[in-house]
Every structure is written in structure tokens, then in C-alpha cells.
Design an enzyme around this catalytic site. Structure first.
Site, short mmCIF file in Angstrom:
data_model
loop_
_atom_site.label_atom_id
_atom_site.label_comp_id
_atom_site.label_asym_id
_atom_site.label_seq_id
_atom_site.Cartn_x
_atom_site.Cartn_y
_atom_site.Cartn_z
N GLU A 2 0.81 4.02 1.81
CA GLU A 2 1.34 4.50 3.09
C GLU A 2 2.59 3.72 3.48
O GLU A 2 3.59 4.31 3.92
CB GLU A 2 0.30 4.35 4.20
N CYS B 289 -6.00 1.43 5.49
CA CYS B 289 -6.57 0.18 5.97
C CYS B 289 -6.02 -0.04 7.39
O CYS B 289 -5.15 0.70 7.86
CB CYS B 289 -6.18 -0.98 5.04
N CYS C 221 -2.14 -0.56 7.50
CA CYS C 221 -1.40 0.68 7.22
C CYS C 221 -1.57 1.68 8.35
O CYS C 221 -0.62 2.39 8.71
CB CYS C 221 -1.85 1.29 5.89
N HIS D 14 0.81 -1.21 0.00
CA HIS D 14 0.00 0.00 0.00
C HIS D 14 0.85 1.26 0.00
O HIS D 14 2.01 1.26 0.41
CB HIS D 14 -0.95 -0.01 1.19
#
Length: 165
Positions: free
Chosen positions: A74, A100, A103, A72
Site C-alpha cells: 500500500e 496493517c 498502512c 508494504h
């Protein structure tokens, strides 16, 4: 007539939107920008492990309706800062979609104290836990949600701390 000057939040969120245009998992284009003292420290977008084929080239590795080949945005921004020896303690992160759960945990444990996100992604747990940790969580929706990831221009409303409905 001159265009109104973007606020700092609008400026960095617009940059995150442009960063998302580099995403290589076509299920969701997400970009992240880590900032401290009005200076960009790191950026990241969602994509495959370095050196591995990209989802948009070979397809997705799906488990429980999630592509698990993708790192992801991040996480990639945090990893890029670490790789380059850049401290992100006390920073803010601008991300085009709310983190999420995994993250969110990485973002808070990295020392980031403020999360500004464009669209709500999926996990309401972040709102309760952010409050307990004293992490600021702001929703800053894009004015034109139908625009392509690279279409970063446009006005946005100010950030709010209320979870989206």
C-alpha cells in the site's frame, strides 16, 4: 461456453494478485492497485528500499517478528503515485491482504475512501476506525487461497463489510 465477465472489483483484485507476484519479501507476497473511475492510477508490492538488496536475496531484517526492511504494498502504491504526480484523493485501493495499522493510516490520510482486501492480515483496529472515518472497508476473499500469487484468475464472492472471524 463463454467465461462469465469479471466484475470491476474482481478485475482490479485479480490485477492486485498479479502485482503481488513482483514482491521481493518472501515472508508475504502482497500487491496493491489504486483505482479511480475504473482507471488504474498506481500499483505497488512489498519490497526493499529502491537500490537496496531484496529480502529474497540477502535475508530478512527482523524486529519483533516483523521484517523491517520491507516497504508494504500500500505504501509503495501511494509513494509511486506521489513520485509520478498522480492524485489519489477519492480513489479505491485493492490489496491482497488487509492493511496493517501503519498502512491503514497512510491509506486513509492519502484520501483513499474505499479499501478492498483479499485476506485478513492482522489488525482489527482498522474496522472500527474505518467506520468512524467513513472509509469503506470490504473483504473480497479469493476463491482459491492455495493458488500462487500470479494465479489471478478465478471467481470471487462479492465484497462484504463484516470483519472476518
Amino acid at each position: 461456453m463463454t467465461q462469465p465477465r469479471a466484475s470491476w472489483d474482481e478485475y482490479f483484485m485479480n490485477i492486485a494478485r498479479v502485482v503481488s507476484s513482483r514482491s521481493t519479501c518472501d515472508r508475504k507476497f502482497v500487491g496493491a492497485v489504486i483505482v479511480r473511475d475504473k482507471t488504474i492510477l498506481s500499483t505497488g508490492y512489498n519490497g526493499s528500499i529502491r537500490g537496496m538488496p531484496h529480502c529474497n536475496e540477502v535475508g530478512h531484517m527482523m524486529e519483533d517478528n516483523h521484517c523491517v526492511a520491507t516497504i508494504h504494498a500500500e505504501s509503495n502504491a501511494i509513494l509511486q503515485a506521489a513520485k509520478n504526480g498522480v492524485s489519489i484523493d477519492g480513489a479505491s485501493i485493492y490489496v491482497t491482504a488487509s492493511p496493517c495499522w501503519n498502512c491503514f493510516k497512510q491509506v486513509t490520510n492519502s484520501g483513499i475512501r474505499r479499501i478492498i482486501y483479499g485476506e485478513f492480515y492482522r489488525d482489527n483496529r482498522i474496522f472500527e476506525v474505518a467506520g468512524k472515518l467513513g472509509v469503506e472497508l470490504h473483504h473480497m476473499p479469493f476463491a482459491d487461497t492455495s493458488a500462487t500469487p500470479a494465479a489471478a484468475a478465478g471467481s470471487t464472492s462479492g465484497p462484504t463489510t463484516v470483519p472476518p472471524k
